[in-house]
Design a protein around this motif. Structure first.
Motif, short mmCIF file in Angstrom:
data_model
loop_
_atom_site.label_atom_id
_atom_site.label_comp_id
_atom_site.label_asym_id
_atom_site.label_seq_id
_atom_site.Cartn_x
_atom_site.Cartn_y
_atom_site.Cartn_z
N ALA A 182 175.46 63.88 60.75
CA ALA A 182 176.64 62.79 60.96
C ALA A 182 175.52 61.89 61.81
O ALA A 182 175.65 60.41 61.75
CB ALA A 182 176.93 62.91 60.09
N ALA A 183 175.92 62.68 63.64
CA ALA A 183 175.16 61.60 64.38
C ALA A 183 174.58 61.21 64.13
O ALA A 183 173.32 60.51 64.67
CB ALA A 183 175.16 62.95 65.32
N ALA A 184 172.56 61.68 63.88
CA ALA A 184 171.48 61.18 63.73
C ALA A 184 171.70 59.86 62.78
O ALA A 184 170.32 59.10 62.96
CB ALA A 184 170.79 62.52 63.28
N VAL B 256 166.47 67.68 60.76
CA VAL B 256 167.16 66.81 61.20
C VAL B 256 169.11 66.51 60.46
O VAL B 256 169.88 66.41 60.31
CB VAL B 256 166.56 65.69 62.30
N LEU B 257 169.02 65.61 58.92
CA LEU B 257 169.79 65.19 58.22
C LEU B 257 169.88 66.06 57.60
O LEU B 257 170.50 66.00 55.91
CB LEU B 257 169.07 63.52 57.50
N GLU C 102 174.28 58.57 62.64
CA GLU C 102 174.63 57.19 62.95
C GLU C 102 173.55 56.49 63.73
O GLU C 102 174.12 55.16 64.05
CB GLU C 102 176.12 57.59 64.15
N ARG C 103 172.55 57.17 64.50
CA ARG C 103 171.76 56.12 64.94
C ARG C 103 170.36 56.04 64.42
O ARG C 103 169.43 55.90 65.19
CB ARG C 103 170.90 57.06 66.67
N GLY C 104 170.72 56.13 63.65
CA GLY C 104 169.60 55.22 62.71
C GLY C 104 168.44 56.15 62.12
O GLY C 104 167.31 55.99 61.77
N ALA C 105 168.50 57.50 62.07
CA ALA C 105 167.18 58.42 62.12
C ALA C 105 167.05 58.25 60.30
O ALA C 105 168.23 59.09 59.52
CB ALA C 105 167.35 60.04 62.51
N ARG C 106 165.67 58.30 60.52
CA ARG C 106 165.59 58.56 58.60
C ARG C 106 163.98 59.97 58.70
O ARG C 106 163.76 59.83 59.60
CB ARG C 106 165.12 57.09 57.65
#
Length: 367
Positions: free
Chosen positions: A222-224, A215-216, A226-230
């Motif tokens: 970028a959208a991920a 995903v990253l 912004e939602r705190g995805a790691r």
């Protein structure tokens, strides 16, 4: 059917493009076919089918959640898995008894996580005897308690993804594009264009992006973020001793770990919580000394008889989101939806995530 266009030629067009051939992506494609058999679908994957987190998942489905939203997703996924079994005849899921080792003071909190409203109960004398036969040297502290719940399920995520994809590809106008690593999603001429790293491209009326641990490193990075995805490393060791026929799973609740009988492999899966964050699927990903010491410490504390059988295992990565709550949302417009954040539970939440993604695209009620 398999087609792609490179360079300046006309790109093939589909009604729906699904990026990702894991559990979420294949379920989204399958549900799309069920809703509209005439919908022309392309499933895109950067590698092969059923790779990534789906390939290595233990498939242990405990319908629980630590907040109301998680519990609602878990309950909905359970219902959808039942519907899948009715439609497909088999989803590769089998019941497994579950026992929980938890601090006595956390019993009420564990009960509150049950999505079906069920409650734990102390193990019976017979159940304790089975535990002692199954887990050599089983021990716990005076401040801990062994509890039982209703049976849960163990599935075969990769097998299910393959089965779903076969159903989708059974329609002559649908296609699987392997080796199609999507690097950009843009809108052109009223269509969604998906471009690959090698210059290939297709267009679609709508798209579902379910890239899992990639995903990253892609079009929704970028959208991920912004939602705190790691992304995080996930480790499951093998305990190389055959589980007895009546072997239950044992959840070490306070350690966020579990021992699951893996009957297809004839051994146990020992899932632990690795401390390695920001370790993506491009690697290198290995079981290291820190993981092994953590696993050995937990076994020494609770099931010392398994220590001699700790050998090898599986390691992969997954996308984690705040509160371990998946993100299913539009990206830049109503025609593209991302479904991310399995947080190590992508298989058990995949049906609800896939349904939610299609509901957004089809203008139905958001789940």
């Amino acid at each position: 059917m398999s087609e792609r266009t490179t360079g300046a030629g006309a790109a093939p067009h589909y009604d729906l493009a699904v990026v990702g051939a894991g559990a979420v992506g294949t379920l989204a494609a399958y549900y799309a076919v069920r809703r509209d058999p005439g919908r022309r679908i392309a499933v895109l994957t950067h590698a092969g089918r059923g790779t990534g987190a789906t390939r290595y998942s233990a498939g242990f489905d405990t319908p629980t959640g630590h907040n109301p939203a998680q519990r609602a997703l878990a309950a909905r996924s359970t219902a959808l898995f039942d519907e899948l079994a009715a439609g497909l005849g088999d989803t590769g899921r089998a019941p497994v008894d579950v026992r929980w080792l938890v601090a006595r003071e956390n019993t009420a909190a564990l009960d509150a996580t049950m999505a079906d409203g069920g409650r734990t109960r102390p193990v019976t004398g017979e159940q304790r005897a089975v535990l002692d036969r199954t887990f050599p040297g089983l021990v716990h502290g005076d401040d801990q308690v062994l509890l039982a719940t209703a049976p849960m399920t163990a599935g075969q995520p990769q097998w299910l993804a393959d089965r779903l994809l076969d159903e989708v590809l059974g329609r002559p106008d649908n296609t699987l594009l392997e080796g199609f690593r999507v690097t950009e999603v843009r809108r052109t001429g009223g269509r969604v264009e998906l471009a690959a790293a090698d210059g290939s491209r297709i267009t679609a009326a709508r798209a579902v992006l379910a890239p899992g641990p990639w995903v990253l490193d892609g079009p929704v990075a970028a959208a991920a973020r912004e939602r705190g995805a790691r992304v995080k490393k996930v480790v499951a060791f093998h305990i190389m001793t055959p589980p007895p026929p009546d072997a239950p799973a044992l959840v070490l609740e306070d350690a966020d770990a579990f021992l699951l009988p893996h009957r297809p492999g004839g051994h146990w899966i020992f899932s632990i919580t690795s401390p390695d964050w920001d370790r993506g699927p491009e690697g290198p990903l290995t079981i290291d000394a820190r993981d092994r010491e953590l696993a050995r410490a937990l076994l020494a504390r609770h099931v010392p008889g398994f220590l001699p059988h700790l050998l090898g295992g599986r390691v992969f990565s997954d996308c984690f989101t705040p509160g371990h709550l998946p993100v299913v949302d539009t990206v830049g417009g109503d025609d593209v939806v991302m479904a991310i954040g399995g947080s190590g539970s992508g298989y058990r939440l995949a049906p609800a995530m896939a349904e939610g993604a299609l509901n957004l695209l089809d203008g139905r009620t958001r789940t």
